[in-house]
Design a protein around this motif. Structure first.
Motif, PDB file in Angstrom:
ATOM      1  N   ARG A  22       0.834  -1.206   0.000  1.00 53.04           N
ATOM      2  CA  ARG A  22       0.000   0.000   0.000  1.00 53.04           C
ATOM      3  C   ARG A  22       0.866   1.252   0.000  1.00 53.04           C
ATOM      4  N   LEU A  32      -6.993   3.027   0.216  1.00 49.59           N
ATOM      5  CA  LEU A  32      -7.022   1.598  -0.090  1.00 49.59           C
ATOM      6  C   LEU A  32      -8.386   1.007   0.265  1.00 49.59           C
ATOM      7  N   LEU A  64      -3.555  -3.359  -5.184  1.00 51.67           N
ATOM      8  CA  LEU A  64      -2.138  -3.232  -4.831  1.00 51.67           C
ATOM      9  C   LEU A  64      -1.208  -3.625  -5.977  1.00 51.67           C
TER      10      LEU A  64
END
Length: 115
Positions: A22, A32, A64
């Protein structure tokens, strides 16, 4: 006396891989969480080794730009360059476009698995 609910150990290494991934793409936990479709507190729990649903795992991998195997087991990425390129394209899309791409990818995956 055994409890109905089994207590699972937390997977801190998995959580660290998610947090590091992240941070590597410059996302906050809030960003996220929004892209994955869950709350920020859920992301925090996941990054602290907590469990999550298979759908969340799939979405985390896509957002991701890593593989499910990388998240779960830390296996090296063979397609990291392709996944990175795909992530760049996805990051410029709105939510509807991302959902459409995800549906298309799942359909393609199910066709290739059936071969």
């Amino acid at each position: 006396m055994s409890s109905k609910a089994q207590t699972r150990e937390k997977d801190y290494e998995r959580g660290l891989r998610i947090a590091d991934s992240r941070k590597a793409i410059g996302l906050s936990q809030d960003e996220l969480a929004h892209r994955v479709g869950i709350g920020r507190q859920a992301i925090s729990a996941i990054e602290n080794g907590g469990d999550f649903k298979t759908q969340t795992l799939d979405n985390l991998a896509i957002v991701l730009g890593v593989s499910v195997d990388f998240i779960m087991y830390g296996k090296n990425e063979e397609n990291s360059e392709l996944l990175s390129e795909a992530m760049d394209v996805l990051s410029d899309m709105d939510e509807l476009q991302i959902r459409q791409c995800l549906a298309m990818m799942k359909a393609m995956k199910s066709v290739s698995v059936g071969k």
